[in-house]
Scaffold this active site. Structure first.
Site, PDB file in Angstrom:
ATOM      1  CB  SER A 145     -27.869 -60.476  34.787  1.00 56.85           C
ATOM      2  OG  SER A 145     -28.019 -61.339  33.678  1.00 56.85           O
ATOM      3  CE1 TYR A 160     -30.811 -63.615  37.882  1.00 54.83           C
ATOM      4  CE2 TYR A 160     -30.771 -63.237  35.519  1.00 54.83           C
ATOM      5  CZ  TYR A 160     -30.100 -63.465  36.709  1.00 54.83           C
ATOM      6  OH  TYR A 160     -28.724 -63.526  36.721  1.00 54.83           O
TER       7      TYR A 160
HETATM    8  N1  LIG Z   1     -23.441 -67.429  35.606  1.00 53.68           N
HETATM    9  C1  LIG Z   1     -23.968 -66.602  34.748  1.00 53.68           C
HETATM   10  O1  LIG Z   1     -24.115 -66.891  33.545  1.00 53.68           O
HETATM   11  C2  LIG Z   1     -24.423 -65.246  35.204  1.00 53.68           C
HETATM   12  C3  LIG Z   1     -24.779 -64.303  34.234  1.00 53.68           C
HETATM   13  C4  LIG Z   1     -25.197 -63.050  34.641  1.00 53.68           C
HETATM   14  C5  LIG Z   1     -25.251 -62.736  35.979  1.00 53.68           C
HETATM   15  N2  LIG Z   1     -24.911 -63.672  36.913  1.00 53.68           N
HETATM   16  C6  LIG Z   1     -24.985 -63.275  38.320  1.00 53.68           C
HETATM   17  O2  LIG Z   1     -23.758 -63.535  38.953  1.00 53.68           O
HETATM   18  C7  LIG Z   1     -23.965 -63.753  40.339  1.00 53.68           C
HETATM   19  C8  LIG Z   1     -23.215 -64.985  40.783  1.00 53.68           C
HETATM   20  O3  LIG Z   1     -23.721 -66.107  40.118  1.00 53.68           O
HETATM   21  P1  LIG Z   1     -22.851 -67.391  39.823  1.00 53.68           P
HETATM   22  O4  LIG Z   1     -22.897 -67.568  38.355  1.00 53.68           O
HETATM   23  O5  LIG Z   1     -21.545 -67.353  40.493  1.00 53.68           O
HETATM   24  O6  LIG Z   1     -23.808 -68.510  40.484  1.00 53.68           O
HETATM   25  P2  LIG Z   1     -23.654 -69.384  41.793  1.00 53.68           P
HETATM   26  O7  LIG Z   1     -24.964 -70.094  41.936  1.00 53.68           O
HETATM   27  O8  LIG Z   1     -22.409 -70.187  41.698  1.00 53.68           O
HETATM   28  O9  LIG Z   1     -23.479 -68.320  42.959  1.00 53.68           O
HETATM   29  C9  LIG Z   1     -24.555 -67.689  43.590  1.00 53.68           C
HETATM   30  C10 LIG Z   1     -24.234 -67.647  45.061  1.00 53.68           C
HETATM   31  O10 LIG Z   1     -25.261 -66.893  45.744  1.00 53.68           O
HETATM   32  C11 LIG Z   1     -25.526 -67.564  46.945  1.00 53.68           C
HETATM   33  N3  LIG Z   1     -26.839 -67.200  47.483  1.00 53.68           N
HETATM   34  C12 LIG Z   1     -28.054 -67.521  47.005  1.00 53.68           C
HETATM   35  N4  LIG Z   1     -29.022 -67.027  47.794  1.00 53.68           N
HETATM   36  C13 LIG Z   1     -28.379 -66.347  48.799  1.00 53.68           C
HETATM   37  C14 LIG Z   1     -28.817 -65.616  49.934  1.00 53.68           C
HETATM   38  N5  LIG Z   1     -30.129 -65.467  50.198  1.00 53.68           N
HETATM   39  N6  LIG Z   1     -27.893 -65.047  50.748  1.00 53.68           N
HETATM   40  C15 LIG Z   1     -26.575 -65.201  50.490  1.00 53.68           C
HETATM   41  N7  LIG Z   1     -26.093 -65.895  49.445  1.00 53.68           N
HETATM   42  C16 LIG Z   1     -26.993 -66.458  48.608  1.00 53.68           C
HETATM   43  C17 LIG Z   1     -25.447 -69.040  46.588  1.00 53.68           C
HETATM   44  O11 LIG Z   1     -25.330 -69.858  47.749  1.00 53.68           O
HETATM   45  C18 LIG Z   1     -24.219 -69.045  45.700  1.00 53.68           C
HETATM   46  O12 LIG Z   1     -23.033 -69.198  46.437  1.00 53.68           O
HETATM   47  C19 LIG Z   1     -25.470 -63.831  40.532  1.00 53.68           C
HETATM   48  O13 LIG Z   1     -25.951 -62.598  41.047  1.00 53.68           O
HETATM   49  C20 LIG Z   1     -25.999 -64.049  39.124  1.00 53.68           C
HETATM   50  O14 LIG Z   1     -27.312 -63.542  38.959  1.00 53.68           O
HETATM   51  C21 LIG Z   1     -24.486 -64.916  36.557  1.00 53.68           C
END
Ligand SMILES: NC(=O)c1ccc[n+]([C@@H]2O[C@H](COP(=O)([O-])OP(=O)(O)OC[C@H]3O[C@@H](n4cnc5c(N)ncnc54)[C@H](O)[C@@H]3O)[C@@H](O)[C@H]2O)c1
Length: 254
Positions: A145, A160
């Site tokens: 991130s 985080y």
């Molecule tokens: N959305 C943003 O703005 C953003 C920005 C930077 C980084 N990210 C990163 O992108 C990645 C995906 O996030 P997203 O935006 O799609 O959010 P999201 O919440 O839609 O997806 C996260 C997924 O991780 C799964 N998860 C959580 N705990 C888990 C575990 N213990 N074992 C297996 N699966 C687990 C959840 O069930 C979910 O499906 C994450 O790592 C997040 O930190 C997101």
């Protein structure tokens, strides 16, 4: 078809508007057979069915090392090896330092950082197989991130930022360690992505205000990250390892 004959595993892949789901979809369109892993409540099997009969979905909590090993054994048996791993599962909390309890600290570190370690450890033996080497070698992509680059951000605080920053060190160390086995390891640092992760945390007015601070003038989409994962997973990036790709519309340029 950039991923024809490849087998890809994506963690945290079942969330409907998630980066993982978009990545699984993108990989499937490029010819990969995809294993979608996620927690039970997200129903990864249903998410896989939506992609088509050649894909599978299994419950796997990335915090659980034994479960990661078992899930990848199963996938390798079902789909024929493992060429690509996208470590995408993540959780975020915006809790201030003095209010983060031990359980929340452990959860954030264990899903975001330990989860990537567990999955890479479980995937490496499969990626070292002659079968995968003959198909061009393995690729591991870890989703970090912008928070790991700039010390938190809009939603994530210290735990985080620390976990996401840890992913950079993990990816770089594994890139060195696994290069001799033809396995590339890279990290992606998304900026602000407009999806479930940020849902409820931004009003429509917030989104407009934040978009104005992004040089490219908009928030990112899950598909922006999926396309980056496709590049890193495919032969297009055959000479790229140990890198961090910032995908943030210019929000953080350094
Ligand atoms: N959305 C943003 O703005 C953003 C920005 C930077 C980084 N990210 C990163 O992108 C990645 C995906 O996030 P997203 O935006 O799609 O959010 P999201 O919440 O839609 O997806 C996260 C997924 O991780 C799964 N998860 C959580 N705990 C888990 C575990 N213990 N074992 C297996 N699966 C687990 C959840 O069930 C979910 O499906 C994450 O790592 C997040 O930190 C997101």
């Amino acid at each position: 078809m950039l991923l024809r004959d490849k087998v890809a595993v994506v963690t945290g892949a079942a969330s409907a508007a998630g980066i993982g789901r978009a990545t699984a979809r993108r990989f499937a369109r490029e010819g990969a057979r995809v294993a979608l892993l996620d927690l039970m409540e997200c129903d990864p099997a249903a998410a896989a069915r939506e992609l088509g009969p050649e894909h599978v979905g299994h419950v796997c909590d990335v915090r659980d090392r034994a479960a990661c090993g078992k899930a990848l054994e199963r996938v390798a048996g079902e789909l024929g090896g493992i060429d690509i791993l996208v470590g995408n599962a993540g959780v975020v909390f915006g809790t201030p330092l003095e209010e983060i309890d031990a359980a929340e600290y452990d959860l954030v570190m264990d899903v975001n950082l330990r989860g990537n370690f567990n999955m890479a450890q479980a995937a490496a033996p499969h990626m070292k197989s002659a079968q995968v080497k003959a198909r061009g070698g393995g690729s591991i992509v870890m989703i970090s991130s912008i928070a790991g680059q700039v010390g938190g951000g809009l939603f994530g605080r210290s735990h985080y930022a620390a976990a996401k920053s840890g992913i950079f060190g993990l990816a770089k160390a594994l890139a060195r360690e696994l290069a001799g086995d033809g396995i590339r390891v890279n990290a992606v640092a998304p900026g602000v992505i407009d999806n479930d992760f940020t849902k409820g945390r931004m009003t429509p007015e917030d989104k407009v205000r934040i978009a104005k601070t992004v040089p490219l003038g908009r928030l990112g989409t899950p598909e922006d990250i999926a396309d980056t994962c496709l590049y890193l997973a495919s032969g297009l990036s055959a000479y790229v390892t140990g890198s961090v790709l910032s995908v943030n519309g210019g929000l953080h340029i350094y």
